[in-house]
Motif scaffolding. Structure first.
Motif, PDB file in Angstrom:
ATOM      1  N   PRO A 410       8.089  15.537  51.985  1.00 45.89           N
ATOM      2  CA  PRO A 410       8.759  16.258  50.902  1.00 45.89           C
ATOM      3  C   PRO A 410       9.105  15.528  49.666  1.00 45.89           C
ATOM      4  CG  PRO A 410       9.852  14.943  52.318  1.00 45.89           C
ATOM      5  CD  PRO A 410       8.649  14.989  52.787  1.00 45.89           C
ATOM      6  N   PHE A 411       8.253  14.504  50.082  1.00 44.65           N
ATOM      7  CA  PHE A 411       8.383  14.566  47.751  1.00 44.65           C
ATOM      8  C   PHE A 411       6.701  14.193  47.225  1.00 44.65           C
ATOM      9  CE2 PHE A 411      11.667  12.626  50.056  1.00 44.65           C
ATOM     10  CZ  PHE A 411      12.997  12.775  49.890  1.00 44.65           C
ATOM     11  N   SER A 412       6.284  14.638  46.954  1.00 39.60           N
ATOM     12  CA  SER A 412       5.387  14.637  45.853  1.00 39.60           C
ATOM     13  C   SER A 412       5.251  13.577  44.761  1.00 39.60           C
ATOM     14  CB  SER A 412       5.561  16.257  45.193  1.00 39.60           C
ATOM     15  OG  SER A 412       4.328  16.274  44.467  1.00 39.60           O
ATOM     16  N   THR A 413       4.254  13.095  44.504  1.00 41.26           N
ATOM     17  CA  THR A 413       4.154  12.039  43.074  1.00 41.26           C
ATOM     18  C   THR A 413       5.656  12.481  41.553  1.00 41.26           C
ATOM     19  OG1 THR A 413       1.982  11.343  44.119  1.00 41.26           O
ATOM     20  CG2 THR A 413       2.338  10.637  42.171  1.00 41.26           C
ATOM     21  N   TRP A 414       5.709  13.449  42.076  1.00 40.66           N
ATOM     22  CA  TRP A 414       5.876  14.002  40.561  1.00 40.66           C
ATOM     23  C   TRP A 414       7.638  14.336  40.820  1.00 40.66           C
ATOM     24  CZ3 TRP A 414       2.302  10.979  38.837  1.00 40.66           C
ATOM     25  CH2 TRP A 414       1.387  11.674  39.491  1.00 40.66           C
ATOM     26  N   ASN A 415       8.406  14.513  41.505  1.00 38.41           N
ATOM     27  CA  ASN A 415       9.575  15.150  42.064  1.00 38.41           C
ATOM     28  C   ASN A 415       9.829  13.724  42.128  1.00 38.41           C
ATOM     29  OD1 ASN A 415       8.373  17.248  42.198  1.00 38.41           O
ATOM     30  ND2 ASN A 415       8.889  17.854  44.406  1.00 38.41           N
ATOM     31  N   ILE A 416      11.205  13.241  41.124  1.00 39.86           N
ATOM     32  CA  ILE A 416      12.192  12.511  41.247  1.00 39.86           C
ATOM     33  C   ILE A 416      13.273  12.677  42.233  1.00 39.86           C
ATOM     34  CG2 ILE A 416      12.972  10.935  39.639  1.00 39.86           C
ATOM     35  CD1 ILE A 416       9.866  11.215  39.297  1.00 39.86           C
ATOM     36  N   VAL A 417      13.069  13.129  43.365  1.00 41.95           N
ATOM     37  CA  VAL A 417      14.762  13.097  43.961  1.00 41.95           C
ATOM     38  C   VAL A 417      14.323  11.796  45.400  1.00 41.95           C
ATOM     39  CG1 VAL A 417      15.773  14.886  45.784  1.00 41.95           C
ATOM     40  CG2 VAL A 417      14.330  15.761  43.808  1.00 41.95           C
ATOM     41  N   ASP A 418      15.973  11.563  45.150  1.00 33.98           N
ATOM     42  CA  ASP A 418      15.370  10.556  45.962  1.00 33.98           C
ATOM     43  C   ASP A 418      16.288  10.562  46.952  1.00 33.98           C
ATOM     44  OD1 ASP A 418      15.695   7.875  47.403  1.00 33.98           O
ATOM     45  OD2 ASP A 418      15.946   6.449  45.678  1.00 33.98           O
ATOM     46  N   ASP A 419      15.621  10.360  48.477  1.00 37.55           N
ATOM     47  CA  ASP A 419      16.591  10.968  49.598  1.00 37.55           C
ATOM     48  C   ASP A 419      17.526   9.662  49.957  1.00 37.55           C
ATOM     49  OD1 ASP A 419      14.094   9.608  52.089  1.00 37.55           O
ATOM     50  OD2 ASP A 419      14.342   8.811  50.505  1.00 37.55           O
ATOM     51  N   GLU A 420      18.045   8.933  49.610  1.00 36.44           N
ATOM     52  CA  GLU A 420      19.408   7.959  49.575  1.00 36.44           C
ATOM     53  C   GLU A 420      20.548   8.594  48.575  1.00 36.44           C
ATOM     54  OE1 GLU A 420      16.882   3.996  50.639  1.00 36.44           O
ATOM     55  OE2 GLU A 420      18.107   4.074  48.528  1.00 36.44           O
ATOM     56  N   ASP A 421      20.064   9.496  47.733  1.00 34.90           N
ATOM     57  CA  ASP A 421      20.704  10.325  46.941  1.00 34.90           C
ATOM     58  C   ASP A 421      21.577  11.677  47.231  1.00 34.90           C
ATOM     59  OD1 ASP A 421      19.683   8.332  44.287  1.00 34.90           O
ATOM     60  OD2 ASP A 421      21.336   8.104  45.966  1.00 34.90           O
ATOM     61  N   ARG A 422      20.752  12.040  48.322  1.00 32.17           N
ATOM     62  CA  ARG A 422      20.484  13.140  48.509  1.00 32.17           C
ATOM     63  C   ARG A 422      22.596  13.946  48.813  1.00 32.17           C
ATOM     64  NH1 ARG A 422      18.019  16.532  46.299  1.00 32.17           N
ATOM     65  NH2 ARG A 422      18.135  18.255  48.198  1.00 32.17           N
ATOM     66  N   LEU A 423      22.814  13.020  48.832  1.00 37.26           N
ATOM     67  CA  LEU A 423      24.613  13.822  49.452  1.00 37.26           C
ATOM     68  C   LEU A 423      24.950  13.363  47.950  1.00 37.26           C
ATOM     69  CD1 LEU A 423      25.803  10.904  52.099  1.00 37.26           C
ATOM     70  CD2 LEU A 423      25.449  13.320  52.976  1.00 37.26           C
ATOM     71  N   SER A 424      24.650  13.309  46.853  1.00 36.72           N
ATOM     72  CA  SER A 424      24.954  13.596  45.466  1.00 36.72           C
ATOM     73  C   SER A 424      23.797  13.849  45.045  1.00 36.72           C
ATOM     74  CB  SER A 424      25.828  12.176  45.235  1.00 36.72           C
ATOM     75  OG  SER A 424      26.078  12.180  43.959  1.00 36.72           O
ATOM     76  N   GLU A 425      24.487  15.652  44.930  1.00 29.55           N
ATOM     77  CA  GLU A 425      23.113  16.294  43.350  1.00 29.55           C
ATOM     78  C   GLU A 425      24.066  15.517  42.251  1.00 29.55           C
ATOM     79  OE1 GLU A 425      20.718  18.240  45.426  1.00 29.55           O
ATOM     80  OE2 GLU A 425      21.100  17.125  46.777  1.00 29.55           O
ATOM     81  N   VAL A 426      24.907  14.921  41.668  1.00 28.27           N
ATOM     82  CA  VAL A 426      25.684  14.593  40.525  1.00 28.27           C
ATOM     83  C   VAL A 426      25.110  13.638  40.216  1.00 28.27           C
ATOM     84  CG1 VAL A 426      27.206  14.971  38.662  1.00 28.27           C
ATOM     85  CG2 VAL A 426      26.710  17.330  40.030  1.00 28.27           C
ATOM     86  N   SER A 427      24.701  12.565  38.988  1.00 23.49           N
ATOM     87  CA  SER A 427      24.989  10.768  39.364  1.00 23.49           C
ATOM     88  C   SER A 427      25.932  10.681  38.533  1.00 23.49           C
ATOM     89  CB  SER A 427      23.453  10.872  38.445  1.00 23.49           C
ATOM     90  OG  SER A 427      23.589  10.628  37.196  1.00 23.49           O
ATOM     91  N   GLU A 428      26.186   8.829  38.351  1.00 24.02           N
ATOM     92  CA  GLU A 428      27.494   8.589  37.578  1.00 24.02           C
ATOM     93  C   GLU A 428      26.874   8.561  36.329  1.00 24.02           C
ATOM     94  OE1 GLU A 428      30.265   8.163  38.757  1.00 24.02           O
ATOM     95  OE2 GLU A 428      29.958   8.691  40.053  1.00 24.02           O
ATOM     96  N   PRO A 429      27.681   8.723  34.628  1.00 23.65           N
ATOM     97  CA  PRO A 429      26.532   8.320  33.516  1.00 23.65           C
ATOM     98  C   PRO A 429      25.390   7.143  33.810  1.00 23.65           C
ATOM     99  CG  PRO A 429      29.008   8.917  33.447  1.00 23.65           C
ATOM    100  CD  PRO A 429      28.749   8.769  35.376  1.00 23.65           C
ATOM    101  N   VAL A 430      24.619   7.198  33.532  1.00 17.61           N
ATOM    102  CA  VAL A 430      24.033   6.420  34.090  1.00 17.61           C
ATOM    103  C   VAL A 430      22.848   6.192  31.566  1.00 17.61           C
ATOM    104  CG1 VAL A 430      21.297   5.246  33.992  1.00 17.61           C
ATOM    105  CG2 VAL A 430      22.410   7.129  35.233  1.00 17.61           C
ATOM    106  N   PRO A 431      24.174   4.946  30.968  1.00 18.45           N
ATOM    107  CA  PRO A 431      23.879   4.470  29.933  1.00 18.45           C
ATOM    108  C   PRO A 431      21.958   4.224  29.215  1.00 18.45           C
ATOM    109  CG  PRO A 431      24.652   2.957  30.936  1.00 18.45           C
ATOM    110  CD  PRO A 431      24.613   4.176  32.193  1.00 18.45           C
ATOM    111  N   PHE A 432      21.841   4.974  28.374  1.00 18.04           N
ATOM    112  CA  PHE A 432      20.640   4.867  28.094  1.00 18.04           C
ATOM    113  C   PHE A 432      20.847   3.437  26.121  1.00 18.04           C
ATOM    114  CE2 PHE A 432      19.445   7.492  31.047  1.00 18.04           C
ATOM    115  CZ  PHE A 432      18.180   7.087  31.603  1.00 18.04           C
TER     116      PHE A 432
END
Length: 511
Positions: A410-432
């Motif tokens: 289910p994970f192509s090289t370019w698909n940035i989806v982590d199965d460990e995060d699948r329960l949350s489709e929305v991340s916490e704010p990530v500072p850059f």
């Protein structure tokens, strides 16, 4: 009269008039209309010819950063052609447009921007420049191909609920693979919350220009849209456009950001190619794409007779739950249906046949067709694939089963989806931020030892330029396995200090 003007290319025509006058150049650039190279035995006549219209801001050629003449007219004609209220020429590719949009909506440190996770590296760089906080949204994933499209309507609605102060939503549509899903519901959601929808439509500059092509982001209601006119249309490389509509973007600020980001000495050949590319669309209309679309249809028809190879296509489902309903007919995503050849291996074999694809990953090869693609090109591709299929079968590498019976990763090289995060489709704010880590804070470790560590560098498989890992991101088991796959397949990556991916730079643990 307006229709007649739409057939013109005012900037390009001004440059042709300049060339025909053969004035003596006492201005930059230093090649003096190509004359400095014409007497050189090694000089290519074609390059010197281009230089005849490589000028600067002189009388009659206007000024990109304060357009009042032919550039302004060309941008107005482009806005009319693509359905925008205002259009800006970009001479630094879609990268310049993405950076400008982000810096226009994120104006204070810590501003929150909702961002589709599998975005181009320029978006990450824009977040860094703005000092913004990204709330990453998981893209939808097509079950059949394992490839991703934009976030779902439910995910966007939840993100807007959690972060009502967000400055906007930034999406990539279509994907590098030409895949997509409806944008209109997401535009309506954004507007109901008073925030702009920003779309990196780098690979969709041609959308909406023919009935067989998907709807454009502007037509779907996006407020700011960046298009790489050089990718699927006919501009020179680095030629792109930024289209704006509605009142949710500060256009004066956007102009100022573009003036900051773009060269004060913009390339006139690039701008002329933007002008001419738009003029070709205005002159020929939908007929401009007929040849390329016919070639694409011929390839698809021919592939039906080559069971060795499959083509990714929407499953036929429709509605909000479908991740994948839109496919650019000019993008062909091929794969070995019998799973003997990886995408990398298929690309190598195609190149040996004189066929150069746009990109490949561990499974797929992407072919980009366009207005310049001929039926002869299509037939040459089919013959090459036929020879490749015969060679694989003669070598005994065929695994002898159809892909429909094979479990799909289910994970192509370019698909940035982590199965460990699948329960949350929305991340916490990530500072850059732009502040680099000090060398004393970084260490290089093997990929095998990287689980649970925080990355200190960006890993960007290229193409398509989507960061697999950004600095500060925690390396999960899924990410570690993808890194190992990239290393073992010999994929080209931008960003890592170790180009062979034997090691990765991570933040040192506090003792």
């Amino acid at each position: 009269m307006a229709e007649e003007r739409n057939l013109n290319a005012p900037l390009y025509e001004a440059l042709l008039r300049y060339r025909e006058k053969k004035d003596v150049s006492f201005h930059v650039p230093g090649h003096k209309n190509g004359r400095a190279l014409r007497d050189e035995e090694r000089t290519l006549e074609e390059l010197a010819r281009v230089m005849e219209i490589d000028v600067t801001e002189i009388t009659g050629t206007d000024d990109l950063h304060h357009p009042e003449g032919v550039i302004r007219e060309g941008q107005l004609l482009a806005a009319a052609q693509f359905g925008a209220e205002e259009t800006f020429y970009l001479v630094g590719g879609s990268t310049a447009g993405n950076l400008a949009l982000i810096l226009s909506v994120c104006t204070a440190l810590g501003d929150v921007l909702l961002v589709q996770r599998n975005v181009h590296k320029s978006v990450i760089h824009g977040l860094m420049l703005a000092g913004a906080h990204a709330v990453f949204l998981a893209p939808q994933q097509d079950a059949g191909s394992g490839l991703s499209t934009i976030p779902s309507e439910a995910t966007v609605r939840e993100a807007l609920r959690r972060y009502p102060g967000a400055k906007g939503l930034l999406l990539t549509h279509p994907s590098y693979y030409g895949m997509g899903a409806p944008l209109r519901p997401l535009a309506e959601l954004c507007h109901a919350h008073g925030v702009p929808l920003l779309v990196d439509e780098a690979h969709g500059a041609h959308f909406g220009q023919h009935p067989a092509l998907p709807e454009s982001a502007l037509t779907a209601g996006a407020d700011g849209v960046v298009q790489s006119t050089h990718k699927m249309l006919t501009a020179l490389t680095m030629g792109a456009m930024l289209h704006v509509q509605g009142g949710l973007l500060d256009r004066a600020l956007l102009r100022q950001r573009l003036a900051m980001l773009q060269s004060s000495s913009p390339s006139y050949p690039i701008m002329a190619s933007l002008d001419l590319s738009r003029s070709l669309l205005g002159t020929h209309g939908p007929a401009f794409f007929e040849g390329g679309l016919a070639a694409a249809a011929h390839v698809r028809s021919g592939l039906a007779k080559l069971p060795r190879f499959g083509v990714v296509a929407p499953p036929g489902a429709s509605g909000e739950a479908a991740a994948y309903t839109i496919q650019d007919p000019l993008k062909l995503v091929l794969f070995d249906a019998y799973a003997a050849l990886s995408g990398y291996e298929l690309q190598e074999r195609l190149e040996a046949e004189g066929i150069v694809p746009e990109m490949s990953d561990d499974r797929y090869v992407v072919l980009a067709l366009g207005p310049g693609t001929t039926m002869e090109d299509a037939e040459r591709l089919l013959q090459a694939l036929k020879r490749i299929a015969e060679a694989v079968e003669e070598s005994g590498d065929s695994m002898g089963f159809n892909v429909n019976t094979v479990p799909i990763d289910p994970f192509s090289t370019w698909n940035i989806v982590d199965d460990e995060d699948r329960l949350s489709e929305v991340s916490e704010p990530v500072p850059f931020r732009l502040t680099p880590l000090h060398s004393a804070e970084i260490e290089a470790i093997s990929i095998e030892e990287s689980l649970g560590r925080q990355a200190a560098e960006m890993i960007i498989p290229y193409p398509p330029g989507i960061p697999l890992i950004y600095p500060g991101e925690t390396i999960t088991e899924t990410l570690k396995q993808r890194l190992l796959m990239l290393r073992d397949s010999g994929a080209k990556c931008q960003g890592p200090a170790d180009s062979q991916l034997r090691t990765i730079q991570v933040k040192k643990r506090k003792s």
